[in-house]
Structures are given as C-alpha cells and as structure tokens.
Write a protein that holds these residues in place. Structure first.
Motif, PDB file in Angstrom:
ATOM      1  N   VAL A 155      49.089 -14.213  34.186  1.00 55.21           N
ATOM      2  CA  VAL A 155      49.456 -13.371  35.450  1.00 55.21           C
ATOM      3  C   VAL A 155      50.007 -14.054  36.614  1.00 55.21           C
ATOM      4  O   VAL A 155      49.471 -15.519  36.817  1.00 55.21           O
ATOM      5  N   THR A 156      50.352 -13.339  37.065  1.00 57.61           N
ATOM      6  CA  THR A 156      51.139 -14.338  38.043  1.00 57.61           C
ATOM      7  C   THR A 156      50.972 -13.635  39.770  1.00 57.61           C
ATOM      8  O   THR A 156      50.684 -11.926  39.303  1.00 57.61           O
ATOM      9  N   THR A 157      50.568 -13.835  40.929  1.00 53.23           N
ATOM     10  CA  THR A 157      49.404 -13.120  41.498  1.00 53.23           C
ATOM     11  C   THR A 157      50.840 -12.289  42.797  1.00 53.23           C
ATOM     12  O   THR A 157      50.119 -11.873  43.216  1.00 53.23           O
ATOM     13  N   SER A 207      57.411  -5.550  40.857  1.00 53.15           N
ATOM     14  CA  SER A 207      59.239  -6.014  40.088  1.00 53.15           C
ATOM     15  C   SER A 207      60.010  -6.932  41.232  1.00 53.15           C
ATOM     16  O   SER A 207      60.192  -6.307  42.502  1.00 53.15           O
ATOM     17  N   HIS A 208      60.059  -7.546  40.593  1.00 51.65           N
ATOM     18  CA  HIS A 208      61.131  -9.221  41.472  1.00 51.65           C
ATOM     19  C   HIS A 208      62.448  -7.913  41.263  1.00 51.65           C
ATOM     20  O   HIS A 208      63.108  -8.328  43.172  1.00 51.65           O
ATOM     21  N   LEU A 209      62.479  -7.220  40.265  1.00 49.74           N
ATOM     22  CA  LEU A 209      64.316  -6.205  40.638  1.00 49.74           C
ATOM     23  C   LEU A 209      64.064  -5.516  41.785  1.00 49.74           C
ATOM     24  O   LEU A 209      64.719  -4.878  42.608  1.00 49.74           O
ATOM     25  N   GLY A 231      51.004 -18.595  41.226  1.00 45.61           N
ATOM     26  CA  GLY A 231      50.949 -17.935  42.273  1.00 45.61           C
ATOM     27  C   GLY A 231      51.435 -19.104  43.480  1.00 45.61           C
ATOM     28  O   GLY A 231      50.600 -19.706  43.523  1.00 45.61           O
ATOM     29  N   LEU A 232      52.343 -18.537  44.522  1.00 40.01           N
ATOM     30  CA  LEU A 232      51.901 -19.379  45.734  1.00 40.01           C
ATOM     31  C   LEU A 232      50.586 -19.859  46.328  1.00 40.01           C
ATOM     32  O   LEU A 232      50.490 -21.210  46.950  1.00 40.01           O
ATOM     33  N   ASN A 233      50.093 -19.104  46.363  1.00 34.41           N
ATOM     34  CA  ASN A 233      48.419 -18.992  47.351  1.00 34.41           C
ATOM     35  C   ASN A 233      47.126 -19.379  46.620  1.00 34.41           C
ATOM     36  O   ASN A 233      46.411 -19.587  46.869  1.00 34.41           O
ATOM     37  N   GLU A 307      68.847 -17.909  55.426  1.00 31.01           N
ATOM     38  CA  GLU A 307      68.315 -17.013  55.926  1.00 31.01           C
ATOM     39  C   GLU A 307      66.831 -16.734  55.268  1.00 31.01           C
ATOM     40  O   GLU A 307      65.551 -17.369  56.151  1.00 31.01           O
ATOM     41  N   ILE A 308      66.716 -16.189  54.191  1.00 29.99           N
ATOM     42  CA  ILE A 308      65.005 -15.835  53.942  1.00 29.99           C
ATOM     43  C   ILE A 308      64.251 -17.014  53.638  1.00 29.99           C
ATOM     44  O   ILE A 308      63.471 -16.712  53.838  1.00 29.99           O
ATOM     45  N   TRP A 309      65.245 -17.942  52.842  1.00 25.93           N
ATOM     46  CA  TRP A 309      64.500 -19.330  52.761  1.00 25.93           C
ATOM     47  C   TRP A 309      64.004 -19.684  54.421  1.00 25.93           C
ATOM     48  O   TRP A 309      62.739 -19.927  54.396  1.00 25.93           O
TER      49      TRP A 309
HETATM   50  C1  PAZ Z   1      57.155 -13.120  45.094  1.00 28.31           C
HETATM   51  C2  PAZ Z   1      57.017 -13.950  46.022  1.00 28.31           C
HETATM   52  C3  PAZ Z   1      56.308 -13.514  46.984  1.00 28.31           C
HETATM   53  C4  PAZ Z   1      55.803 -14.983  45.172  1.00 28.31           C
HETATM   54  O1  PAZ Z   1      54.867 -14.217  44.734  1.00 28.31           O
HETATM   55  P1  PAZ Z   1      53.778 -15.478  43.543  1.00 28.31           P
HETATM   56  O2  PAZ Z   1      53.530 -14.606  42.063  1.00 28.31           O
HETATM   57  O3  PAZ Z   1      53.823 -16.316  43.767  1.00 28.31           O
HETATM   58  O4  PAZ Z   1      52.461 -14.930  44.127  1.00 28.31           O
HETATM   59  C5  PAZ Z   1      58.189 -14.420  46.623  1.00 28.31           C
HETATM   60  O5  PAZ Z   1      59.136 -14.827  45.077  1.00 28.31           O
HETATM   61  C6  PAZ Z   1      59.347 -13.839  47.015  1.00 28.31           C
HETATM   62  O6  PAZ Z   1      60.161 -12.985  47.258  1.00 28.31           O
HETATM   63  N1  PAZ Z   1      59.441 -14.174  48.306  1.00 28.31           N
HETATM   64  C7  PAZ Z   1      59.613 -13.613  49.598  1.00 28.31           C
HETATM   65  C8  PAZ Z   1      60.681 -13.873  49.834  1.00 28.31           C
HETATM   66  C9  PAZ Z   1      62.528 -13.746  49.228  1.00 28.31           C
HETATM   67  O7  PAZ Z   1      62.826 -12.742  48.486  1.00 28.31           O
HETATM   68  O8  PAZ Z   1      61.971 -14.622  49.419  1.00 28.31           O
END
Ligand code: PAZ
Ligand code: ADP
Length: 348
Positions: A155-157, A207-209, A231-233, A307-309
């Motif tokens: 599971v991803t957070t 969804s990352h998309l 997950g990040l946190n 810039e986003i980074w």
């Molecule tokens: C979705 C994320 C916050 C990662 O979430 P995680 O699964 O680590 O909780 C990250 O990949 C993200 O999209 N960050 C926003 C800034 C960017 O578009 O890179």
C-alpha cells in the motif's frame, strides 16, 4: 516458486567492512563496540551475505518489477535485495515466534489470547524519486518467494493524500507530499486496523496520472503475511494532540522499517530524468493532469522539473523526510547509479 533457502539464511558479516556508526552523513565509523545502535556494512560486506541466500527470482519474475525506464539488473537484485528479503523474512519468522510466545503465555483458554497473528508490517520511507516504489515492489516479489511469507501486499500512502479540491481549499496544493497534505488520522486508522488483525482493511487510491485521489476506488488488504507500507512520511513521529498528549505514529505499528537514502543532488537528477521520460509516456495521455507538459522541449521540461523539485520535493525532503532517517531499522544508501553502497542495520 517454492523457497529452497537454508533455515538460517542471512548471517551478520564479520569484521571486514562492518563497522558501527552514527548518522550516515557523519564522520567515518570508529568501529568501537557499543558506540552506536547501528551496524554499518559496506557493499562488499553486505554482498557476502548473498552466498548464504539462494536466488529465488527468475528474469521473468524481475520483468514484473521493472517500472518505467528502470535499469535495475539481476546482479543488483541478487547481491543486495535478495539478502535483504531474507533478513526481512527471518524478522517476520521472529515476529511469528513472539506471537506464539504471547499466545502460550496468555493461554488459549484464558479468553484473552491474542487470536491469529497479524500481518508483518514493513514501512518504506525516503524522498520523492529516491526509488521507494522500486524497492517496495522488488521486496514484494522477493518476499513472496519465501515459504512462510507467500502473501505480500503493498500500500502506498499517496492514497491518504487529501483530494486536490481539499488541498486547494486549505491552500496546500503546492505542498503535496508534506505531512499536512495527508489525512493522517485515516492512515493511522488503517495501520491500526491491520495490526489489530482485521480480516479486511481498505485504503483509498491515488492516481499519478490524474494527480488526484480516485473517487470511490480502494485497495483492499486481506490479512496478508506481510504488508509493505511505502511513502514519504511513514517514519514521521507522532504529533502532539490538542490535549497536549502525544498520540501514536503510523510507525508505531511497523514491525520493521526501511529508509532509502541517497545524495540530494542524485535524487534531484533522478526526479528530472523520470519527469522527462513521463513526458514522452504518461503525460501525453489525454487524461493526464500533466498533459500540458507533453509538448515542452527538453530544456523547458528540465526547467519545469527543477522548479517542482526545488519548490516542493527538496524542501519536503530536507524539512520532513530526512530527519526521520534515524528512526528506520534499516537504511539503504544508494550511489548515483542506484547501486546500494552501504546498508545500516539497527542492532535490535
Ligand atoms: C504523490 C507524492 C506526494 C508521493 O506520495 P507518497 O506515496 O510517498 O505518500 C509525490 O509523488 C508527488 O506527486 N508530489 C508532488 C510534487 C510532484 O509532482 O513531484
Ligand atoms: N535500483 C534502480 N535501478 C535503476 N533505476 C532505478 C532504481 N530504483 C529507482 N530507479 C529509477 O529512479 C526513479 C525513481 O524511482 P521510484 O521508485 O519511482 O521512486 P519513488 O517511489 O521514491 O518516487 C525512477 O525513474 C526509477 O526508474
């Protein structure tokens, strides 16, 4: 594929290449026994553990874990991740023994026996683009090949991020990935339910998309042998509650945790490369939130990624993610080519 490994599996490396240190960024290790709660192994020491860990993954299995543009090869998997999966599998067996001891101690007929064993939970933390999902997917594949941990779920957070509309309402759209951009209570409820032995626990889906929570979609976790929470946190400490008392943290429910670590400059360049590759693939799909980036030139896309980074992901790494590294049970340190150069383990 059935596990064929020896019952003892990974053993700690002996003297050469094995030291005890403080933070990974600190001065070279002194090697003084008792000077640190960690054992620090360089790559040479770690990969010697490979000798006592049989390969349980084929090239076809590996294909399944290859994500976008990954060049992870079988040798890295064999030398680094296979021994790691064995160690985690042995930790899971150790937790099962602890559970059995508790049951025996309380007595089956006592009415207070703990019931069936709960999933062995592994947290995977680290920066955006450091390779958490690659490590998590690899471990899911490798762990599921060991005899006593065949059912591994992941599971991803990001599923616990607040929806974009809510982030916008709170003025947090530019802080996606920061601790406050999550529904932390829901995430804590989720891991609590898993470690309470609930037969079915549901998590929302991101969804990352479309760059947002998918309404109505869920991931269902049905008491696996192992649950990986990535997950990040995930290693964030508990927050003080309104009554001034400290609550519980998600990581209080982890049996073991892993932090994927690398130089910030390397992670920034992996972020940029991934962004460029996504531009040619996912970004060009009509439903993509980043559709507008698909037509950028290379130079424009790099500039946007930087810039986003530097406005979101790097500050989050520095302010929130990196400070949690010392809380991990295992730290994997990667070089610029993604190869793991050091492994730091808690002595436990
Ligand atoms: C979705 C994320 C916050 C990662 O979430 P995680 O699964 O680590 O909780 C990250 O990949 C993200 O999209 N960050 C926003 C800034 C960017 O578009 O890179
Ligand atoms: N071991 C590896 N070997 C080669 N490339 C990798 C490896 N791990 C990650 N990558 C690449 O680095 C980038 C970030 O990895 P990813 O797993 O997506 O990171 P995260 O989940 O931390 O955001 C991706 O482009 C991925 O293909």
């Amino acid at each position: 594929m059935p596990a064929t490994g020896p019952s003892t599996g990974a053993r700690p490396a002996r003297t050469t290449g094995t030291t005890t240190t403080g933070p990974l960024s600190a001065a070279p290790a002194t090697g003084r026994p008792g000077s640190s709660p960690f054992v620090d192994l360089d790559r040479a020491a770690w990969i010697r553990l490979r000798a006592s860990t049989p390969m349980n993954l084929t090239a076809a299995d590996l294909e399944r874990v290859r994500g976008l543009g990954e060049r992870i090869d079988l040798r890295e998997v064999e030398e680094v991740y296979l021994p790691l999966s064995r160690l985690l599998n042995l930790y899971a067996a150790g937790a099962a023994r602890m559970h059995a001891v508790t049951s025996t101690f309380l007595g089956d007929g006592s009415g207070v026996a703990p019931g069936p064993r709960t999933p062995f939970v592994i947290g995977v933390a680290g920066s955006v683009a450091v390779g958490k999902s690659t490590v998590a997917r690899l471990l899911r594949e490798l762990l599921s090949h060991w005899a006593d941990t065949p059912r591994v779920e992941l599971v991803t957070t990001d599923g616990f991020l607040l929806p974009n509309a809510e982030l916008e309402r709170r003025g947090l759209l530019g802080r996606k990935g920061f601790p406050e951009s999550y529904d932390r209570r829901a995430l804590l409820r989720f891991v609590t339910a898993v470690k309470s032995g609930a037969p079915e626990v549901r998590a929302p889906l991101y969804s990352h998309l479309v760059y947002d929570i998918v309404p109505g979609a869920e991931v269902v976790v049905r008491s696996p042998d192992v649950l990986i929470v990535e997950g990040l946190n995930v290693l964030q400490p508990a927050r003080p509650r309104s009554d001034g008392r400290t609550g519980l943290a998600v990581s209080d429910f982890f049996d073991v945790s892993l932090y994927v670590d690398a130089r910030t400059e390397d992670v920034a360049s992996w972020y940029e490369e991934r962004f460029l590759r996504l531009r040619q693939t996912a970004f060009s799909r009509p439903e993509s939130y980043f559709r507008r980036y698909a037509d950028l030139s290379d130079a424009q896309a790099r500039a946007r990624a930087r810039e986003i980074w530097s406005s979101i992901n790097e500050p989050n790494l520095v302010e929130n993610v990196l400070p949690t590294r010392g809380r991990a049970t295992i730290v994997l340190r990667k070089a610029a080519d993604h190869s793991v150069t050091r492994v730091r383990l808690r002595k436990l």
